[in-house]
Design an enzyme around this catalytic site. Structure first.
Site, PDB file in Angstrom:
ATOM      1  N   ASP A 156      -0.861   1.470  -4.089  1.00  0.00           N
ATOM      2  CA  ASP A 156      -2.038   0.612  -4.534  1.00  0.00           C
ATOM      3  C   ASP A 156      -3.493   1.195  -5.015  1.00  0.00           C
ATOM      4  O   ASP A 156      -4.512   0.553  -5.311  1.00  0.00           O
ATOM      5  CB  ASP A 156      -2.245  -0.584  -3.737  1.00  0.00           C
ATOM      6  CG  ASP A 156      -2.892  -0.334  -2.339  1.00  0.00           C
ATOM      7  OD1 ASP A 156      -2.582   1.066  -2.002  1.00  0.00           O
ATOM      8  OD2 ASP A 156      -3.538  -1.037  -1.793  1.00  0.00           O
ATOM      9  N   SER A 177       0.788  -1.107   0.021  1.00  0.00           N
ATOM     10  CA  SER A 177       0.034   0.020  -0.077  1.00  0.00           C
ATOM     11  C   SER A 177       0.974   1.283   0.093  1.00  0.00           C
ATOM     12  O   SER A 177       1.433   1.448  -0.962  1.00  0.00           O
ATOM     13  CB  SER A 177      -0.825  -0.006   1.214  1.00  0.00           C
ATOM     14  OG  SER A 177      -1.858   0.920   1.125  1.00  0.00           O
ATOM     15  N   HIS A 178       0.710   2.000   0.983  1.00  0.00           N
ATOM     16  CA  HIS A 178       1.295   3.326   1.046  1.00  0.00           C
ATOM     17  C   HIS A 178       2.964   3.521   1.686  1.00  0.00           C
ATOM     18  O   HIS A 178       3.472   4.270   1.669  1.00  0.00           O
ATOM     19  CB  HIS A 178       0.717   4.385   2.151  1.00  0.00           C
ATOM     20  CG  HIS A 178       0.451   3.783   3.396  1.00  0.00           C
ATOM     21  ND1 HIS A 178      -0.250   2.736   3.877  1.00  0.00           N
ATOM     22  CD2 HIS A 178       1.180   4.173   4.490  1.00  0.00           C
ATOM     23  CE1 HIS A 178      -0.154   2.631   5.045  1.00  0.00           C
ATOM     24  NE2 HIS A 178       0.583   3.676   5.617  1.00  0.00           N
ATOM     25  N   ASP A 224      -2.057   6.523  -3.323  1.00  0.00           N
ATOM     26  CA  ASP A 224      -1.014   5.944  -2.755  1.00  0.00           C
ATOM     27  C   ASP A 224      -0.547   4.882  -3.676  1.00  0.00           C
ATOM     28  O   ASP A 224      -0.877   4.748  -4.883  1.00  0.00           O
ATOM     29  CB  ASP A 224      -1.422   5.682  -1.577  1.00  0.00           C
ATOM     30  CG  ASP A 224      -2.274   4.454  -1.476  1.00  0.00           C
ATOM     31  OD1 ASP A 224      -3.086   4.176  -2.464  1.00  0.00           O
ATOM     32  OD2 ASP A 224      -2.468   3.449  -0.356  1.00  0.00           O
ATOM     33  N   LYS A 256     -11.656   0.951  -0.367  1.00  0.00           N
ATOM     34  CA  LYS A 256     -11.604   2.332  -0.425  1.00  0.00           C
ATOM     35  C   LYS A 256     -10.895   2.491  -1.775  1.00  0.00           C
ATOM     36  O   LYS A 256     -10.215   1.911  -2.405  1.00  0.00           O
ATOM     37  CB  LYS A 256     -10.649   3.174   0.541  1.00  0.00           C
ATOM     38  CG  LYS A 256      -9.400   2.612   0.837  1.00  0.00           C
ATOM     39  CD  LYS A 256      -8.825   3.355   2.055  1.00  0.00           C
ATOM     40  CE  LYS A 256      -7.201   2.782   2.300  1.00  0.00           C
ATOM     41  NZ  LYS A 256      -7.003   1.475   2.839  1.00  0.00           N
ATOM     42  N   ASP A 262      -5.827   3.072  -3.504  1.00  0.00           N
ATOM     43  CA  ASP A 262      -6.826   3.089  -2.605  1.00  0.00           C
ATOM     44  C   ASP A 262      -6.747   4.207  -1.822  1.00  0.00           C
ATOM     45  O   ASP A 262      -8.117   4.813  -1.432  1.00  0.00           O
ATOM     46  CB  ASP A 262      -7.357   1.964  -1.808  1.00  0.00           C
ATOM     47  CG  ASP A 262      -6.183   1.400  -0.934  1.00  0.00           C
ATOM     48  OD1 ASP A 262      -5.038   2.303  -1.004  1.00  0.00           O
ATOM     49  OD2 ASP A 262      -6.135   0.459  -0.443  1.00  0.00           O
ATOM     50  N   ARG A 263      -6.129   5.216  -1.560  1.00  0.00           N
ATOM     51  CA  ARG A 263      -6.047   6.295  -0.871  1.00  0.00           C
ATOM     52  C   ARG A 263      -6.313   7.709  -1.593  1.00  0.00           C
ATOM     53  O   ARG A 263      -5.901   7.354  -3.030  1.00  0.00           O
ATOM     54  CB  ARG A 263      -4.769   6.491  -0.102  1.00  0.00           C
ATOM     55  CG  ARG A 263      -4.615   5.367   1.105  1.00  0.00           C
ATOM     56  CD  ARG A 263      -3.418   5.627   1.909  1.00  0.00           C
ATOM     57  NE  ARG A 263      -3.503   4.563   2.904  1.00  0.00           N
ATOM     58  CZ  ARG A 263      -2.945   4.882   4.249  1.00  0.00           C
ATOM     59  NH1 ARG A 263      -2.259   6.107   4.420  1.00  0.00           N
ATOM     60  NH2 ARG A 263      -2.815   4.014   5.051  1.00  0.00           N
TER      61      ARG A 263
HETATM   62  C1  G16 Z   1      -4.808   0.303   5.983  1.00  0.00           C
HETATM   63  C2  G16 Z   1      -6.254  -0.033   5.949  1.00  0.00           C
HETATM   64  C3  G16 Z   1      -7.161   1.332   6.183  1.00  0.00           C
HETATM   65  C4  G16 Z   1      -6.349   1.863   7.416  1.00  0.00           C
HETATM   66  C5  G16 Z   1      -5.317   2.179   7.574  1.00  0.00           C
HETATM   67  C6  G16 Z   1      -4.460   2.292   8.853  1.00  0.00           C
HETATM   68  O1  G16 Z   1      -4.487   1.544   4.760  1.00  0.00           O
HETATM   69  O2  G16 Z   1      -6.598  -0.352   4.335  1.00  0.00           O
HETATM   70  O3  G16 Z   1      -8.518   0.779   6.093  1.00  0.00           O
HETATM   71  O4  G16 Z   1      -7.289   3.034   8.009  1.00  0.00           O
HETATM   72  O5  G16 Z   1      -4.358   1.054   7.200  1.00  0.00           O
HETATM   73  O6  G16 Z   1      -3.306   2.414   8.836  1.00  0.00           O
HETATM   74  P1  G16 Z   1      -2.652   2.322  10.267  1.00  0.00           P
HETATM   75  O7  G16 Z   1      -2.771   1.129  11.013  1.00  0.00           O
HETATM   76  O8  G16 Z   1      -1.043   2.426   9.726  1.00  0.00           O
HETATM   77  O9  G16 Z   1      -2.859   3.530  11.005  1.00  0.00           O
HETATM   78  P2  G16 Z   1      -3.697   0.977   3.523  1.00  0.00           P
HETATM   79  O10 G16 Z   1      -3.945   2.072   2.632  1.00  0.00           O
HETATM   80  O11 G16 Z   1      -2.296   0.851   4.066  1.00  0.00           O
HETATM   81  O12 G16 Z   1      -4.085  -0.375   2.921  1.00  0.00           O
END
Ligand code: G16
Length: 544
Positions: A282, A115-116, A280, A379, A284-285
């Site tokens: 992938d 992801s990010h 980001d 998302k 989704d953000r």
């Molecule tokens: C992931 C989840 C999100 C969540 C985020 C929180 O995001 O898909 O639903 O809000 O983690 O991250 P942390 O636990 O670091 O606060 P992503 O975009 O990384 O898949």
């Protein structure tokens, strides 16, 4: 001669517990012999044979993506999947995986992405498993995967399964077909169903809409080029950093004010486009900017809820909305004014799926730069950009005017997040333990000149399946409309990250600088948690 299926003896790894969203580790950890294979096998073991008909596979293009995709496909064939759908170049954004699972009625999907998190050979890699509704695996499934991973003694792979994934096509291997698809086509169709593309095209053609989208050399480049420029007619060059790169061009594809500095600088000009956005790793953000204006993800969610009738998908009205607990309560006010339900879930998109599937919500979002609707179970970064473009087209107002109007009607939740990265894991856990104890007795406690009016450790009972999730962050409510939330991140790969979410409600005189305004409360939050005492760290590494 039949297809050779190798039965490979393996030793379990003890650390394959999925976090907030899938398993994330450094590329180095993922490159250990058997590490990737064990986790993929552990996922497959949770699926009985009758649920191994169709699997979607794709990733965000980061280092190790292609190799991991090739292994996953060869293992999926060996494990009896009859059809494996993979994006060309092993590319698929997370929302595109969700879309393909739903439109093709697949049994699940594997997203190869951290992801990010940063990419490249020295960065991170990750695997997310999405179930048949297109959403991230719920906790019960993740626990089963983890249980499997600790007992795993063998995995299965078909070494002859090697596919040219550079062009669309089909490849047969015994009883399985590998189908290589255009990564954008299905997702584009999904968005065409939920937006009025003609209206948006007209907006761009008549100069009423303009956009700058920074794909940060991650997955959304090809999607944004096709949708915004080729299909909707945004001027050529509106999408920048559009080629996915294994190291994201050395950038950090976490679309916040710190990492998207170039875009923020670009949007600071008086002549900037109406909307600035980034996504980001992938896809989704989303980050949403107006001219010289940053929209917090929490306010973005509230504005979208407020203007739901500008979005064709929501014209029949919103069934309800939801936000993760640390997300600001701005959307609660909008929901109350509209007379619809607003659900407060723990952090993690997986908690929204049941609400969507049960028809309880149509829209949801998180402070972590995520927004989505009932078209998918993930998302969706580009969807959010089209949502904002639809609102701009309908209202003819600027981004900043829309947010100002929200504040004027409902008051403003002045919001900041303070991140303390790279903490020692045990020290951070000890601090959270202390804070839980503090919260248990905090009601009516005075801290300096302030009073704590309520405090708890957030727990959630899913209104649909009644599953309980405990220990989902600590909340302190102060007597002057301030809320402080503490939780440890579940997406990091080294040490611990503490997040403090600071929210301060203002009914009037709302035009303040959030960072400045919340600075004192940030210090108060750090003092209450005794962060320096427990961890030796005295200041946040990132304030957003
Ligand atoms: C992931 C989840 C999100 C969540 C985020 C929180 O995001 O898909 O639903 O809000 O983690 O991250 P942390 O636990 O670091 O606060 P992503 O975009 O990384 O898949």
């Amino acid at each position: 001669m039949g297809l050779e299926i190798k039965d490979v003896a393996t030793t379990p790894f003890t650390d394959q517990k999925p976090g907030t969203s899938g398993l994330r580790r450094s590329v180095k950890q993922f490159s250990q012999p058997g590490y990737l294979e064990n986790f993929i096998q552990s996922i497959f073991n949770t699926l009985p044979m009758e649920r191994r008909n169709m699997l979607v596979v794709g990733g965000d293009g980061r280092y190790f993506n292609r190799q991991a995709a090739a292994t996953t496909i060869a293992m999926a064939v060996a494990n009896g999947f009859s059809r494996i759908i993979v994006g060309c170049g092993a590319l698929l954004s997370t929302p595109a995986v969700s879309s393909l699972i739903r439109s093709r009625r697949a049994d699940g999907g594997i997203v190869l992405s951290a992801s990010h998190n940063p990419g490249g050979i020295n960065g991170d890699f990750g695997i997310k498993f999405n179930t048949a509704n297109g959403g991230p695996a719920p906790d019960t499934v993740s626990e089963e995967i983890f249980r499997n991973s600790r007992q795993l003694t063998r995995y299965f792979i078909a070494p002859q399964v090697q596919v040219n994934i550079n062009l669309p096509g089909e490849f047969s291997f015994a009883d399985s077909v590998v189908e290589v698809v255009d990564p954008v086509a299905d997702y584009r169709q999904t968005l065409e169903h939920v937006f009025d593309f003609d209206r948006l095209r007209e907006g761009f053609a008549k100069g009423r809409l303009s956009v700058r989208f920074d794909a940060m050399h991650a997955i959304t480049g090809p999607y944004a080029r096709e949708l915004l420029e080729d299909c909707l007619g945004a001027c050529s060059g509106s999408v920048v950093n559009a080629e996915p790169r294994e190291d994201f061009g050395g950038q950090h594809p976490d679309p916040n004010l710190g990492n998207a500095k170039t875009l923020v600088g670009f949007m600071a000009a008086k002549t900037a486009p109406l909307l600035g956005a980034a996504s980001d790793g992938d896809g989704d953000r989303n980050l949403i900017l107006g001219r010289q204006f940053f929209v917090t993800p929490s306010d973005s969610l509230a504005v979208i809820a407020e203007h739901a009738n500008a979005i064709p998908q929501f014209r029949a009205g919103l069934a309800g909305v939801a936000r993760s607990m640390p997300t600001s309560r701005a959307v609660d006010r909008v929901a109350a004014a509209k007379g619809i339900d607003c659900f407060e879930t723990p952090t993690g998109w997986k908690f929204f799926s049941n609400l969507f599937d049960a028809g309880k919500i149509s829209l949801c979002g998180e402070e972590s730069f995520g927004t989505g609707g009932d078209h998918l179970r993930e998302k969706d970064g580009l969807w959010t950009v089209l949502v904002w473009l639809s609102i701009l087209a309908e209202t003819g107002e600027s981004v900043s005017a829309l947010v100002q109007r929200l504040w004027h009607h409902h008051g403003r939740f002045v919001y900041s997040r303070h991140d303390f990265d790279h903490l020692d894991t045990d020290q951070a856990a000890a601090m959270m333990m202390y804070l839980s104890g503090f919260a248990a007795n905090a009601k009516r406690t005075h801290i300096k000149d302030r009073q704590i009016v309520a405090a708890d450790v957030f727990r959630y009972i899913d209104p649909v399946d009644h599953g309980e999730s405990h220990n989902q962050g600590i909340r302190l409510f102060l007597d002057d409309d301030v809320r402080l939330v503490y939780r440890l991140s579940g997406t990091g790969t080294a040490g611990a990250t503490l997040r403090i979410y600071i929210e301060n409600y203002l009914r009037d005189n709302v035009n303040v600088d959030a960072r400045q305004f919340n600075r004192g409360n940030g210090q108060l939050a750090a003092d209450i948690a005794r962060i320096e005492h427990f961890t030796g760290v005295c200041a946040p590494s990132l304030v957003t």
